[in-house]
Design a protein around this motif. Structure first.
Motif, PDB file in Angstrom:
ATOM      1  N   LYS A  24       0.842  -1.208   0.015  1.00 50.77           N
ATOM      2  CA  LYS A  24       0.072   0.225  -0.028  1.00 50.77           C
ATOM      3  C   LYS A  24       0.846   1.434  -0.014  1.00 50.77           C
ATOM      4  N   HIS A  25       1.777   1.257   0.763  1.00 54.89           N
ATOM      5  CA  HIS A  25       2.658   2.383   0.957  1.00 54.89           C
ATOM      6  C   HIS A  25       4.087   2.033   1.275  1.00 54.89           C
ATOM      7  N   LYS A  33       6.799   3.647   3.699  1.00 58.54           N
ATOM      8  CA  LYS A  33       6.068   4.879   4.532  1.00 58.54           C
ATOM      9  C   LYS A  33       5.412   4.380   5.655  1.00 58.54           C
ATOM     10  N   ASP A  44      -0.763  13.565   3.729  1.00 61.98           N
ATOM     11  CA  ASP A  44      -1.008  12.922   2.318  1.00 61.98           C
ATOM     12  C   ASP A  44      -2.298  12.215   2.231  1.00 61.98           C
ATOM     13  N   ASP A  87      -1.746  10.039  -3.166  1.00 58.94           N
ATOM     14  CA  ASP A  87      -1.304   8.968  -3.362  1.00 58.94           C
ATOM     15  C   ASP A  87      -1.397   7.772  -2.381  1.00 58.94           C
ATOM     16  N   THR A  88      -1.634   8.003  -1.241  1.00 61.44           N
ATOM     17  CA  THR A  88      -1.971   6.910  -0.532  1.00 61.44           C
ATOM     18  C   THR A  88      -3.453   6.419  -0.766  1.00 61.44           C
TER      19      THR A  88
END
Length: 644
Positions: free
Chosen positions: A436-437, A440, A494, A497-498
């Motif tokens: 997913k990220h 991060k 954010d 993007d996420t």
């Protein structure tokens, strides 16, 4: 014995004024020094008895008695230890800084048991008595057969007098201090008791305190009753005096011989803290140095208590000082505990550490033992470790910040609570969210204030960690430096993007709609917000929310910190905020329709400002002027509604 007068052998001229002024940082330390020497004398005699080189004649009750006489202005220290001959008095008392204990240990070093070192090998301890006395008198009787008793007197100069003693006729030593007018506080029984408790609570020989001016309690008759109710008189002896110290402190025992209740009782007694400690570490090292002690992790009521730790340093059970940073690393001073290390290279005042590489080795070993305990707790008692984490996290994080080597030892056990209330390591979190990220780490540092963002993350089946420790801002920067590629982002930093909320680039209709919404808010808000973005959020109830760039937020925080120290950069490091408008929200859709009516531009502006303020409140509190405007607008809004 022939009466003799002479001069004390010293290498420094006028040494007594120097001793009085500079040798010790606290005057009350003289009590510690004299009692330590008395215990030393008893330890020497016990050693000789055990080696068959002395006979105690059946007297195996060893003790030190401190006797206060306010009327005569004297303070006496009485022991039944090894005593001294006339030759030994001349050698050990008249030659300043020649340590009797060192001489004794050199002679018997091959016969000493491990861990049975003699306390008083500091040389100048006895002379601390001149800090508070007009005259010091020693009456001593050696254990040796046929030895005469000796009296030594000195009034603080280099002259002394030696003569036979009429006061001491049994083995041991009595030191009498004639207290000067500036030091009469040391003639108060309660004051002396307090000092003994402070410095001598764990010396290996029982210590008693008596006040010569108080009448001694005599046996007396008390009326008692038989079972049939008839009365009779019973002679009751006064309660026997009790020693002020614990001669066998818990840290000298082997850990396997100590119970949990004993650890807790010791903690309560030493630190007067009736909250149970979370857990403890029992240090018991014989090689390459002698080190014993117990470190407790206290239960914290709030984080500010973390600054109130207390680690007591002892040398052969003699208290030296609290919180010595050379031995106990600064971050370990958040704990409470006792450390006893006879190998510490103290200076002559027994108060400060001399520079020595051995100190560094001891300090590193203590850190290693603490790290080992934490790792063991994590691996073998994970539920307990998770339960302790809210209390111990500030200690662990501070330790990592202060000592990267400590971090290397415990980095695999640093845990975080996620949005599900589970405790996970950094590695666990990154592995679970890598698709997913990748790399991060999203976090929330105020669950109530950031509840809207947390709800949004849950709607998208995303996870974040809760950072609620006061050190977390520094700690995440530390982790980013030490863990390659890892980047921490606050949960409000954010979305696009996420969450994948960006509009499809091929959807021209949607792009046109978003452009109209963006133009509407830019026109209405002007310079109240610099950055605008239009997204499609799952939660249709939210008209808009604020995002704050992680980098700009950290720079702004750093700027505030510098401002407190007098360095100011106004406007240079303001937080970079973006207003994200939700094109799925019914209010936004209706607002766009109203905007097309030229006669309602003011109403549209009014609503846009209100949406901006609501978004700010959801992100953080408004400042004073913004809050005034918000309240004023709310009142206007209520007026409009009531008049419809």
């Amino acid at each position: 014995m022939i009466k003799e007068n002479g001069n004390i052998s010293i290498d420094t001229e006028n040494i007594f004024p120097i001793i009085k002024k500079w040798l010790y940082s606290d005057k009350d330390i003289f009590i510690r020094e004299v009692i330590s020497n008395a215990c030393d004398a008893i330890s020497k005699f016990q050693r000789l008895v055990s080696l068959g080189e002395a006979n105690n004649n059946g007297d195996d009750i060893y003790k030190v008695t401190v006797s206060v006489n306010k009327e005569k202005k004297t303070l006496k220290f009485i022991d039944n230890g090894i005593g001294m001959t006339e030759e030994e008095v001349k050698k050990y008392i008249n030659q300043v800084a020649f340590s009797g204990a060192t001489d004794f240990m050199e002679k018997y070093k091959d016969k000493m048991d491990e861990g049975k070192d003699i306390i008083g090998h500091f040389g100048l301890g006895f002379y601390s008595t001149f800090m508070v006395s007009t005259k010091v008198q020693i009456d001593t009787q050696s254990y040796k057969e046929g030895a005469e008793s000796v009296r030594w007197e000195c009034s603080g100069g280099t002259e002394y007098e030696i003569a036979p003693s009429e006061e001491r006729k049994t083995r041991g030593t009595t030191i009498t201090l004639f207290i000067d007018d500036e030091s009469t506080e040391f003639l108060e029984e309660y004051k002396v008791r307090e000092i003994i408790k402070k410095y001598c609570s764990f010396l290996p020989t029982e210590i008693y305190l008596e006040d010569e001016n108080k009448p001694k309690e005599e046996p007396k008759y008390e009326t008692k009753k038989n079972e049939d109710g008839t009365e009779y008189q019973e002679l009751v002896e006064p309660e026997a005096p009790k020693p002020l110290n614990d001669t066998n402190p818990l840290w000298v025992k082997a850990p396997k011989d100590c119970t949990d209740e004993e650890y807790k009782d010791f903690y309560r007694k030493v630190f007067m803290d009736f909250n149970e400690p979370l857990f403890w570490i029992h240090l018991n090292v014989d090689y390459p140095f002698n080190l014993k002690g117990i470190l407790y992790f206290p239960k914290l009521t709030h984080e500010f208590e973390a600054t109130e730790g207390q680690v007591k340093l002892y040398n052969n059970q003699v208290f030296v000082a609290d919180n010595i940073k050379e031995v106990i690393p600064e971050f370990l001073l958040l704990l409470k505990g006792t450390i006893d290390c006879p190998d510490l290279p103290l200076n002559v005042s027994r108060s400060f550490l001399q520079n020595d590489k051995e100190v560094s080795k001891i300090s590193n070993h203590i850190v290693k033992k603490v790290a080992d305990k934490l790792v063991d707790l994590f691996k073998n008692s994970r539920e307990e470790f998770n339960k302790f984490w809210p209390d111990i996290q500030i200690f662990i994080k501070y330790g990592c910040l202060r000592d990267p080597k400590f971090y290397d030892k415990i980095k695999e056990i640093v845990i975080f609570k996620n949005l599900k209330g589970e405790f996970v390591t950094l590695k666990d979190y990154l592995e679970a969210n890598k698709e997913k990220h990748e790399n991060k780490v999203f976090y929330a540092n105020d669950e109530k204030q950031q509840s809207q963002y947390i709800k949004m993350f849950k709607e998208y089946d995303l996870d974040a960690v809760i950072l609620d420790c006061s050190l977390d801002d520094h700690f995440i920067s530390f982790l980013e430096m030490h863990e390659a590629g890892v980047k921490f982002n606050r949960i409000d930093s954010d979305i696009s993007d996420t969450l994948g909320s960006k509009t499809d680039e091929n959807d021209e209709t949607a792009k046109a709609l978003n452009k109209e919404i963006e133009e509407l808010f830019k026109t209405s808000l002007g310079d109240k917000i610099k950055n605008l973005s239009v997204e499609g959020l799952k939660n249709e109830e939210t008209p808009a929310l604020i995002l704050v760039s992680e980098e700009s937020r950290r720079m702004a925080q750093m700027s505030k910190m510098y401002a407190k120290s007098g360095m100011s950069f106004p406007g240079m490091f303001d937080e970079e905020k973006t207003l994200v408008i939700n094109n799925n929200n019914a209010i936004i859709k209706k607002l766009l329709e109203v905007y097309k009516d030229d006669g309602k531009k003011d109403e549209v502006k009014f609503i846009c400002e209100h949406i901006l303020d609501l978004a700010k409140i959801a992100n953080k509190e408004l400042d004073a002027s913004e809050m005034d405007e918000f309240i004023k607008r709310n009142n206007q809004l209520l007026s409009k509604v009531i008049l419809l």
